[in-house]
Write an enzyme that holds these catalytic residues in place. Structure first.
Site, PDB file in Angstrom:
ATOM      1  N   ALA A  36      57.690  45.914  31.046  1.00 28.43           N
ATOM      2  CA  ALA A  36      58.469  47.079  31.464  1.00 28.43           C
ATOM      3  C   ALA A  36      59.498  47.415  30.392  1.00 28.43           C
ATOM      4  O   ALA A  36      59.733  48.582  30.072  1.00 28.43           O
ATOM      5  CB  ALA A  36      59.158  46.796  32.787  1.00 28.43           C
ATOM      6  N   SER A  84      44.132  53.686  22.587  1.00 32.72           N
ATOM      7  CA  SER A  84      45.020  53.285  23.657  1.00 32.72           C
ATOM      8  C   SER A  84      45.184  54.457  24.613  1.00 32.72           C
ATOM      9  O   SER A  84      44.513  55.485  24.442  1.00 32.72           O
ATOM     10  CB  SER A  84      46.337  52.883  23.018  1.00 32.72           C
ATOM     11  OG  SER A  84      47.199  52.444  24.002  1.00 32.72           O
ATOM     12  N   LEU A  85      46.050  54.326  25.566  1.00 33.38           N
ATOM     13  CA  LEU A  85      46.267  55.420  26.518  1.00 33.38           C
ATOM     14  C   LEU A  85      47.746  55.781  26.549  1.00 33.38           C
ATOM     15  O   LEU A  85      48.599  54.910  26.396  1.00 33.38           O
ATOM     16  CB  LEU A  85      45.877  54.972  27.927  1.00 33.38           C
ATOM     17  CG  LEU A  85      44.401  54.827  28.267  1.00 33.38           C
ATOM     18  CD1 LEU A  85      44.245  54.192  29.634  1.00 33.38           C
ATOM     19  CD2 LEU A  85      43.723  56.186  28.232  1.00 33.38           C
ATOM     20  N   GLU A 115      40.599  55.422  38.216  1.00 38.59           N
ATOM     21  CA  GLU A 115      40.151  54.023  38.143  1.00 38.59           C
ATOM     22  C   GLU A 115      41.344  53.076  38.168  1.00 38.59           C
ATOM     23  O   GLU A 115      42.435  53.450  37.762  1.00 38.59           O
ATOM     24  CB  GLU A 115      39.405  53.806  36.802  1.00 38.59           C
ATOM     25  CG  GLU A 115      38.339  54.829  36.557  1.00 38.59           C
ATOM     26  CD  GLU A 115      37.787  54.798  35.135  1.00 38.59           C
ATOM     27  OE1 GLU A 115      38.204  53.929  34.338  1.00 38.59           O
ATOM     28  OE2 GLU A 115      36.940  55.650  34.845  1.00 38.59           O
ATOM     29  N   ASP A 119      44.600  44.534  34.300  1.00 39.32           N
ATOM     30  CA  ASP A 119      45.531  43.950  33.359  1.00 39.32           C
ATOM     31  C   ASP A 119      44.850  42.758  32.694  1.00 39.32           C
ATOM     32  O   ASP A 119      44.961  41.625  33.135  1.00 39.32           O
ATOM     33  CB  ASP A 119      46.782  43.514  34.120  1.00 39.32           C
ATOM     34  CG  ASP A 119      47.978  43.449  33.202  1.00 39.32           C
ATOM     35  OD1 ASP A 119      47.836  43.818  32.017  1.00 39.32           O
ATOM     36  OD2 ASP A 119      49.045  43.029  33.671  1.00 39.32           O
ATOM     37  N   TYR A 225      35.028  44.140  33.953  1.00 38.04           N
ATOM     38  CA  TYR A 225      34.676  45.443  34.515  1.00 38.04           C
ATOM     39  C   TYR A 225      34.459  46.435  33.382  1.00 38.04           C
ATOM     40  O   TYR A 225      35.250  46.464  32.435  1.00 38.04           O
ATOM     41  CB  TYR A 225      35.808  45.996  35.389  1.00 38.04           C
ATOM     42  CG  TYR A 225      35.746  45.563  36.828  1.00 38.04           C
ATOM     43  CD1 TYR A 225      34.550  45.578  37.532  1.00 38.04           C
ATOM     44  CD2 TYR A 225      36.891  45.156  37.496  1.00 38.04           C
ATOM     45  CE1 TYR A 225      34.501  45.192  38.852  1.00 38.04           C
ATOM     46  CE2 TYR A 225      36.855  44.760  38.825  1.00 38.04           C
ATOM     47  CZ  TYR A 225      35.657  44.782  39.498  1.00 38.04           C
ATOM     48  OH  TYR A 225      35.610  44.398  40.805  1.00 38.04           O
ATOM     49  N   CYS A 409      67.746  13.658  48.394  1.00 38.62           N
ATOM     50  CA  CYS A 409      67.417  14.891  49.090  1.00 38.62           C
ATOM     51  C   CYS A 409      68.712  15.614  49.475  1.00 38.62           C
ATOM     52  O   CYS A 409      69.577  15.011  50.115  1.00 38.62           O
ATOM     53  CB  CYS A 409      66.585  14.582  50.344  1.00 38.62           C
ATOM     54  SG  CYS A 409      66.343  16.003  51.424  1.00 38.62           S
ATOM     55  N   CYS A 412      68.842  15.505  53.649  1.00 38.12           N
ATOM     56  CA  CYS A 412      69.027  14.305  54.465  1.00 38.12           C
ATOM     57  C   CYS A 412      69.544  13.128  53.646  1.00 38.12           C
ATOM     58  O   CYS A 412      69.842  12.072  54.205  1.00 38.12           O
ATOM     59  CB  CYS A 412      67.736  13.915  55.175  1.00 38.12           C
ATOM     60  SG  CYS A 412      66.485  13.252  54.064  1.00 38.12           S
ATOM     61  N   CYS A 427      60.848  14.016  49.075  1.00 44.16           N
ATOM     62  CA  CYS A 427      61.930  13.401  49.836  1.00 44.16           C
ATOM     63  C   CYS A 427      61.284  12.316  50.669  1.00 44.16           C
ATOM     64  O   CYS A 427      60.295  12.556  51.362  1.00 44.16           O
ATOM     65  CB  CYS A 427      62.572  14.449  50.733  1.00 44.16           C
ATOM     66  SG  CYS A 427      63.432  13.735  52.137  1.00 44.16           S
TER      67      CYS A 427
HETATM   68  S1  IVH Z   1      40.288  53.667  29.107  1.00 46.25           S
HETATM   69  C1  IVH Z   1      40.345  55.997  25.309  1.00 46.25           C
HETATM   70  N1  IVH Z   1      40.180  52.621  31.523  1.00 46.25           N
HETATM   71  O1  IVH Z   1      44.385  49.827  29.251  1.00 46.25           O
HETATM   72  C2  IVH Z   1      40.458  55.276  26.605  1.00 46.25           C
HETATM   73  N2  IVH Z   1      41.493  51.520  29.895  1.00 46.25           N
HETATM   74  O2  IVH Z   1      46.552  51.159  27.690  1.00 46.25           O
HETATM   75  C3  IVH Z   1      40.803  53.877  26.424  1.00 46.25           C
HETATM   76  N3  IVH Z   1      42.543  49.453  30.689  1.00 46.25           N
HETATM   77  O3  IVH Z   1      43.131  49.256  26.038  1.00 46.25           O
HETATM   78  C4  IVH Z   1      40.937  53.024  27.601  1.00 46.25           C
HETATM   79  N4  IVH Z   1      41.720  49.522  32.719  1.00 46.25           N
HETATM   80  O4  IVH Z   1      42.767  47.491  27.852  1.00 46.25           O
HETATM   81  C5  IVH Z   1      40.682  52.513  30.281  1.00 46.25           C
HETATM   82  N5  IVH Z   1      39.945  51.827  33.691  1.00 46.25           N
HETATM   83  C6  IVH Z   1      40.456  51.703  32.450  1.00 46.25           C
HETATM   84  C7  IVH Z   1      41.285  50.616  32.070  1.00 46.25           C
HETATM   85  C8  IVH Z   1      41.797  50.571  30.781  1.00 46.25           C
HETATM   86  C9  IVH Z   1      42.477  48.841  31.868  1.00 46.25           C
HETATM   87  C10 IVH Z   1      43.330  48.947  29.532  1.00 46.25           C
HETATM   88  C11 IVH Z   1      42.545  48.806  28.277  1.00 46.25           C
HETATM   89  C12 IVH Z   1      43.169  49.745  27.308  1.00 46.25           C
HETATM   90  C13 IVH Z   1      44.557  49.870  27.851  1.00 46.25           C
HETATM   91  C14 IVH Z   1      45.204  51.177  27.447  1.00 46.25           C
END
Ligand code: IVH
Length: 824
Positions: A36, A84-85, A115, A119, A225, A409, A412, A427
């Site tokens: 976070a 990445s996202l 979806e 993690d 998955y 303890c 007690c 204990c």
């Molecule tokens: S899509 C271009 N779908 O999140 C799209 N990522 O912060 C790339 N992750 O590296 C990723 N669940 O490790 C996608 N349903 C999901 C996901 C997912 C987990 C992870 C993945 C990615 C990271 C991005």
């Protein structure tokens, strides 16, 4: 250009912090700041770079994708970069995301694939002509590590694709993760045996995958998955959801939480739905991911620096936060285990305020080196108790000292001891320790035990302190008047307030003497609430002025719990290692409390899943006179078992001398030797007084014969031997022949449950199907007899249809259960 303005200083500071954290995380699987905080700092940096474009630079962490490939594994250059996202943390940010797509594409409706965001660790799996050829981590997005050997150890990853029509080259991307239960089990073992404890399931997955020795990674329970694609040379459906369905048909696991939804409202409803279910999932998720469903639209939207414009991650409140340790205290559990607990500066974690976190045991504290005053990362996931994950040693104040287990303890005063080879300190006060007694009573009353609703911990605490409830059987002697005083006492803020409450509620006549006694209650004495319970019950309550409902309900709940099942009572007794399922198994196999409470422990091992440790633990419990007295007291107070029955017919086949000899755990008496002995001698009695010479004559090696005689020479062993032999005969006489018990109508059938059932929860459905003889499995195969599909059934239903396995809807299941005497 980067003059020394406050903004430029902060940018430099943030880049350093974030780069260090990202390196540690991706290259060494170490976490030095919680997620976070990382997200928060990244956003601050992005905002600064946006506000001061002159400070932005292409090599800033805001444009990078995680770590660099480490050199231990061969490098893999990704044919299509692994991106990445972007993140959204609020509804507004989700609406902005949809608005941006809407403005560019101008479609009447926008459909999204929604979806879970698992993690774990992102990987790329490459298939050529349907055969798995290589698997790699994401690395820095352009280059990853070749971890094929470790990925081959993950059972759910197909090595050869099923079905037909796969592209010549197919790269499937997804997340490798460690299911929560496996993570907990793994750590429990590690703590017991002094192994390396994993900080969280994600670190578990990452660390396992990057093991150099595939044999080690094979021992770590990982799963996978699929959620996307890399390089593809061939045809695929035009939508993302269609592609996922196709991937499932080819044998890839696809989460059945994936859904197609419409517009921002659909996305937000999905977010809330999954958020509500988060704690109950089998794996950790840190948010959900939204992807524009049609691929043409995706191409039109394109990418920004490190992420697609057509997808976004919507994050849940973080499960990890930093806070400081204000104290480390000891909590005494039901079996006396002394668990150190960190008292924390209150902090919000995943939507609740956390003030305590378990430190598990002394070894764990030593390993983490947690000290009072430390800044720590705490984690709260699922229904697991919050725990301290790690210490941020950089922030440790001066003058702290390592923590030590106290000698006595805190409740007690008995010594706290640790047995040879055990990880836990206990204990030594047993049931003389009020803390252990309170825990035992709370467990006895809990929902899955005797189910005495309304008897919360604070009531138990005061009843035990007052000496009114000393053991579980005392619950059955509680009087309504006592409960009324208890309620008033707990609601009162001071002794004076309690005294006036009592005088208000007691009939005036005859109350004088005792009221004086009450008025002498002293706030300085912490036990005033408990002492109020010594008020004699001869008063008449002015029931108009007191809320009697709680007491009436509790009295009724206690009375109701008198009639109970054998498995509930066994579980309620709190025998170490006897959880709900072991209690159920004992009940199914033996059927009778009188039998179980006198049974020599080796016979328990005939029950599948009960091994030596559990069997001994039951035997040890029943060997304590105090425990036998507690059972007698319960029976004397009217507790009765409603489902007692003869031992299960299945037991008959198990009841023979060879098995018994094996179960006694006699040194050198292996299954082969046990069988030999059983063939040569008619009964345990005949063996007991035999000489070593005669055992040798019967064909036993001298070593085994001597070991057996030496073992039998110990009085306690000889007594156990005789008792077990006699119990074997007694059980045989009580156990019916097989045909007398009808097999369930689903005997021999394998059933799979999928989707959501409206009228019953999955656990109940499973239990009822099992009671009718079915085996309930987690995945569909040709051997599956039928699949029960609720709403929103996903890949399992597809698989059943593909394999031609029968599918039942919920109505058919309910009708079938009703026909067979289960839930109407
Ligand atoms: S899509 C271009 N779908 O999140 C799209 N990522 O912060 C790339 N992750 O590296 C990723 N669940 O490790 C996608 N349903 C999901 C996901 C997912 C987990 C992870 C993945 C990615 C990271 C991005």
């Amino acid at each position: 250009m980067t003059s020394n303005t406050p903004a430029s200083q902060r940018v430099a500071e943030l880049r350093k912090l974030l780069t260090d954290a990202s390196r540690a995380y991706h290259e060494r699987d170490e976490q030095i700041i919680p997620d976070a905080e990382y997200d928060h700092l990244i956003r601050e940096l992005e905002a600064l770079e946006a506000a001061h474009p002159e400070l932005d630079s292409p090599d800033s962490v805001t444009h990078a994708v995680g770590g660099k490939a480490s050199s231990r594994f061969p490098e893999v250059v990704h044919a299509v970069p692994m991106l990445s996202l972007g993140n959204a943390f609020s509804d507004e940010e989700v609406r902005d995301f949809v608005r941006r797509i809407d403005e560019r594409l101008r479609r009447p409706t926008l459909m999204f694939s929604a979806e879970p965001k698992l993690d774990g660790l992102a990987i790329n799996l490459r298939y050529e002509n349907g055969v798995f050829v290589q698997g790699a981590t994401r690395g820095d997005g352009a280059t990853g590590e070749d971890v094929s050997a470790n990925l081959r150890q993950i059972k759910v990853i197909p090595l050869q694709l099923q079905g037909e029509g796969w592209p010549d080259v197919l790269e499937v991307r997804g997340e490798v993760y460690m299911p929560r239960a496996d993570f907990e089990r793994y750590n429990e073992q590690a703590r017991l045996h002094g192994g390396k404890v994993l900080a969280n399931p994600r670190n578990g997955a990452a660390g396992s995958l990057r093991q150099l020795d595939p044999k080690i990674s094979a021992q770590r329970p990982l799963s996978f998955y699929a959620y996307g694609l890399g390089e593809v040379d061939g045809e695929l459906p035009p939508t993302h959801s269609g592609t996922l369905a196709q991937l499932a048909r080819w044998g890839f696991p696809v989460s059945d939480l994936c859904q197609v939804v419409e517009g921002a409202d659909g996305l937000l409803a999905y977010y809330r739905d999954i958020g509500a279910r988060r704690d109950g999932l089998a794996f950790d998720i840190d948010g959900v991911v939204y992807k524009l469903d049609d691929r043409e639209g995706q191409q039109e939207m394109g990418f920004v620096a490190r992420a697609p414009r057509w997808a976004i991650a919507h994050k849940f409140p973080a499960q990890e936060q930093t806070t400081t340790v204000e104290a480390i205290e000891i909590q005494i559990g039901r079996t006396g285990a002394a668990t150190p607990v960190a008292r924390l500066k209150p902090v919000h974690v995943a939507g609740v305020v956390v003030t305590n976190a378990t430190l598990h045991n002394a070894d764990q504290i030593a390993r983490l080196d947690v000290r009072v005053g430390d800044t720590v990362i705490v984690r709260r996931a699922g229904d697991v108790i919050p725990e301290v994950v790690s210490v941020i040693t950089d922030r440790r104040p001066e003058g702290t000292t390592p923590w030590q287990m106290p000698a006595n303890c805190p409740v007690c005063g008995s010594e706290i001891v640790r047995e040879e080879g055990e990880a836990v300190w206990r204990c030594s006060g047993e049931l003389s320790c009020p803390a252990q007694r309170k825990e035992a009573i709370a467990h006895f009353a809990s929902r899955k035990a005797m189910d005495i609703d309304g008897l919360g911990d604070k009531y138990i605490e005061t009843l035990v302190d007052a000496g009114i409830v000393r053991g579980v059987a005392d619950l059955y002697a509680l009087q309504r008047d006592q409960l009324l005083v208890l309620k008033l006492a707990l609601d009162a803020e001071s002794p004076e307030a309690l005294a006036s409450q009592l005088s208000l509620h007691l009939a005036p006549e005859g109350s004088g003497g005792t009221l004086n006694q009450i008025l002498r209650l002293d706030a300085a004495d912490a036990g005033w609430r408990a002492r109020a319970l010594s008020v004699p019950a001869r008063f008449e309550w002015n029931t108009k002025k007191i809320a009697t409902k709680w007491a009436d309900n509790l009295i009724a709940a206690i009375a109701n719990s008198r009639s109970t099942t054998l498995s509930r009572l066994l579980f309620a007794l709190g025998i170490e290692h006897v959880g709900e399922s072991t209690a159920k198994a004992l009940s199914v196999w033996f059927g009778d409390l009188a039998l179980i409470r006198r049974m020599p422990w080796p016979l328990f091992k005939r029950v599948p899943d009960i091994g030596g440790e559990v069997a001994r633990s039951i035997g040890h419990f029943m060997a304590q006179p105090g425990n036998q007295e507690a059972i007698d007291a319960l029976l004397a107070r009217g507790v009765q078992i409603t489902d007692a029955h003869a031992p299960h017919a299945k037991l008959r086949a198990e009841l023979n001398l060879a098995n018994l000899l094996q179960d006694l755990e006699i040194p050198k008496v292996t299954p082969v030797r046990a069988k030999q002995l059983a063939e040569a001698f008619p009964s345990a009695e005949a063996i007991r007084d035999e000489s070593a010479h005669n055992f040798v004559t019967a064909g036993l090696p001298a070593e085994t014969a001597n070991a057996l005689v030496t073992w039998l020479d110990v009085d306690a062993n000889a007594a156990l031997f005789s008792a077990a032999g006699a119990a074997l005969q007694q059980l045989l006489a009580l156990t019916p022949e097989a045909q007398q018990q009808a097999a369930g109508p689903l005997e021999g059938q394998t059933v799979v449950l999928t989707g959501t059932l409206a009228q019953m929860n999955r656990d109940d459905a499973k239990a009822q199907l099992e009671a009718l003889g079915a085996k309930v499995a987690g995945s569909v195969s040709k051997k599956t007899s039928f699949v029960v599909a609720g709403t929103e059934a996903g890949s399992k239903l597809d698989k059943a249809n593909e394999l031609g396995v029968a599918v039942w809807d919920e109505a058919r299941l309910l009708a079938f259960l009703a026909e067979n005497g289960k839930q109407a």
